[in-house]
Design a protein around this motif. Structure first.
Motif, mmCIF file in Angstrom:
data_model
loop_
_atom_site.group_PDB
_atom_site.id
_atom_site.type_symbol
_atom_site.label_atom_id
_atom_site.label_comp_id
_atom_site.label_asym_id
_atom_site.label_seq_id
_atom_site.Cartn_x
_atom_site.Cartn_y
_atom_site.Cartn_z
ATOM 1 N N GLY A 273 6.865 11.455 9.687
ATOM 2 C CA GLY A 273 8.370 11.933 9.465
ATOM 3 C C GLY A 273 9.113 10.599 9.049
ATOM 4 O O GLY A 273 10.162 10.726 8.394
ATOM 5 N N PHE A 274 8.779 9.605 9.551
ATOM 6 C CA PHE A 274 9.566 8.206 9.464
ATOM 7 C C PHE A 274 9.384 7.776 7.969
ATOM 8 O O PHE A 274 10.417 7.746 7.204
ATOM 9 N N SER A 275 8.233 7.803 7.474
ATOM 10 C CA SER A 275 8.076 7.573 6.155
ATOM 11 C C SER A 275 8.735 8.632 5.130
ATOM 12 O O SER A 275 9.238 7.878 4.351
ATOM 13 N N ILE A 276 8.719 9.584 5.316
ATOM 14 C CA ILE A 276 9.417 10.719 4.309
ATOM 15 C C ILE A 276 10.898 10.555 4.336
ATOM 16 O O ILE A 276 11.694 10.273 3.583
ATOM 17 N N GLN A 277 11.332 10.378 5.715
ATOM 18 C CA GLN A 277 12.889 10.218 5.829
ATOM 19 C C GLN A 277 13.359 8.768 5.121
ATOM 20 O O GLN A 277 14.324 9.066 4.572
ATOM 21 N N THR A 278 12.536 7.681 5.442
ATOM 22 C CA THR A 278 13.052 6.732 4.735
ATOM 23 C C THR A 278 13.038 6.993 3.288
ATOM 24 O O THR A 278 14.114 6.065 2.780
ATOM 25 N N SER A 279 12.049 7.413 2.731
ATOM 26 C CA SER A 279 11.875 7.493 1.246
ATOM 27 C C SER A 279 13.192 8.224 0.831
ATOM 28 O O SER A 279 13.721 7.779 -0.292
ATOM 29 N N VAL A 280 13.369 9.384 1.601
ATOM 30 C CA VAL A 280 14.213 10.178 0.875
ATOM 31 C C VAL A 280 15.723 9.694 1.173
ATOM 32 O O VAL A 280 16.544 9.528 -0.029
ATOM 33 N N MET A 281 15.961 8.958 2.028
ATOM 34 C CA MET A 281 17.350 8.484 2.323
ATOM 35 C C MET A 281 17.623 7.343 1.431
ATOM 36 O O MET A 281 18.684 7.131 1.077
ATOM 37 N N GLY A 282 16.683 6.387 1.232
ATOM 38 C CA GLY A 282 16.902 5.406 0.381
ATOM 39 C C GLY A 282 17.091 5.826 -1.173
ATOM 40 O O GLY A 282 18.006 5.440 -1.624
ATOM 41 N N ILE A 283 16.432 6.643 -1.703
ATOM 42 C CA ILE A 283 16.661 7.188 -3.151
ATOM 43 C C ILE A 283 18.014 7.964 -3.109
ATOM 44 O O ILE A 283 18.566 7.600 -3.983
ATOM 45 N N LEU A 284 18.160 8.857 -2.116
ATOM 46 C CA LEU A 284 19.415 9.468 -2.203
ATOM 47 C C LEU A 284 20.489 8.754 -2.012
ATOM 48 O O LEU A 284 21.520 8.753 -2.774
ATOM 49 N N GLY A 285 20.354 7.463 -1.395
ATOM 50 C CA GLY A 285 21.579 6.549 -1.199
ATOM 51 C C GLY A 285 21.722 5.776 -2.385
ATOM 52 O O GLY A 285 23.098 5.604 -2.630
ATOM 53 N N GLU A 286 20.880 5.636 -3.322
ATOM 54 C CA GLU A 286 21.277 4.963 -4.641
ATOM 55 C C GLU A 286 21.868 5.918 -5.492
ATOM 56 O O GLU A 286 22.778 5.489 -6.039
#
Length: 309
Positions: A273-286
């Motif tokens: 869950g942490f891996s998916i959330q971190t990746s999603v939030m990072g790319i969406l943030g950009e």
């Protein structure tokens, strides 16, 4: 018959060792092209050395030269974008102040422009910089090319000539992170290419470091392609496809007496869950960062002084 006007533009920051030679070389080239009028615009991003003093002296002697002094350092992207948009010629030529963009290519740019190209770029076929750095840049261009939604050109930096029609489109973007390479390919203009060997920087030190190059690379990727957003969806699907069978196997084997510690279950679920959330939030943030910067109607730079305008 009215002569066509060529606008030349150079951004600078702490270039006291290069700015005089840059001006002289450009002027010498333009003196060989008397059939064209020209202006040469410098924008200084709050230099702390003698760059401003030298530019004042040049502008006082030569009215072809126009100078913009920023009130503070607004970064090379915003400052360069603002300065380039101040050109008024039938064609505009952008050159860096470090003398790695040879002014002697100007006649070739103009020749291709007169032949019908709306955009003419200089493309490096070799460089006097470190071979490692040239190789890394090559990898970067290939990554951008892989992800881009439009045709991309390798080893071009934006150094080149832009027709007035193209400049009108660029100005209409209102993009605080203007990247000429990617805007042009989105517009669909045919690009003329002039190949050259890039010389090394003669004086001074580049203001770019690893983190600034990384920041520029991420911004370029975000502005070039929406594929990373699609990769989020694919990544989530792959994680589900991989994790669910593992979870089912763990559940079934536990029913047959194989015991898993509670921490194993929690670790499996939590890490996934942490891996998916971190990746999603990072790319969406950009992407959100890029969208917000376009929505906020703030000036690219604040001007302290303009000379010869």
């Amino acid at each position: 018959m009215e002569r066509k006007k060529i606008s030349l533009f150079t951004p600078c920051y702490n270039e006291e060792g290069n700015v005089q030679e840059m001006y002289e070389r450009v002027t010498n080239v333009m003196n060989t092209l008397p059939q064209y009028e020209y202006e040469y615009i410098f924008i200084d991003n709050k230099s702390t050395d003698r760059t401003r003093e030298i530019l004042r002296t040049i502008a006082k002697k030569d009215k072809h030269v126009k100078v913009i002094f920023n009130r503070r350092n607004f970064g090379p992207g915003r400052s360069g974008a603002y300065g380039f948009m101040q050109t008024t010629g039938d064609a505009s030529i952008c050159m860096a102040c470090d003398l790695q963009d040879p002014p002697e290519l100007i006649p070739e740019f103009i020749e291709k422009w007169e032949a019908g190209y709306k955009v003419v770029w200089g493309r490096k076929i070799a460089s006097e910089e470190s071979k490692l750095m040239f190789w890394v840049r090559g990898i970067y261009y290939k990554i951008i090319k892989l992800f881009s939604d439009h045709k991309q050109y390798e080893h071009v930096t934006g150094y080149g000539l832009y027709d007035r029609e193209v400049m009108d489109y660029i100005r209409a973007e209102h993009n605080p992170h203007l990247n000429l390479r990617y805007s042009i390919t989105e517009y669909g203009f045919d690009v003329g290419i002039v190949e050259f060997e890039q010389p090394s920087r003669k004086h001074g030190k580049s203001s770019y470091n690893f983190f600034r190059y990384l920041d520029a690379a991420i911004e370029s990727l975000v502005s070039t392609s929406q594929k990373p957003l699609r990769l989020i969806t694919l990544f989530g699907c792959v994680c589900m496809i991989v994790s669910l069978p593992i979870m089912v196997i763990m559940l079934i084997t536990s029913m047959f007496g194989v015991k898993f510690k509670k921490t194993a279950w929690m670790g499996q679920i939590g890490f996934l869950g942490f891996s998916i959330q971190t990746s999603v939030m990072g790319i969406l943030g950009e992407y959100l960062k890029d969208a917000l910067s376009r929505i906020i109607d703030a000036p690219l730079v604040v001007i302290e002084e303009r000379i010869n305008f």
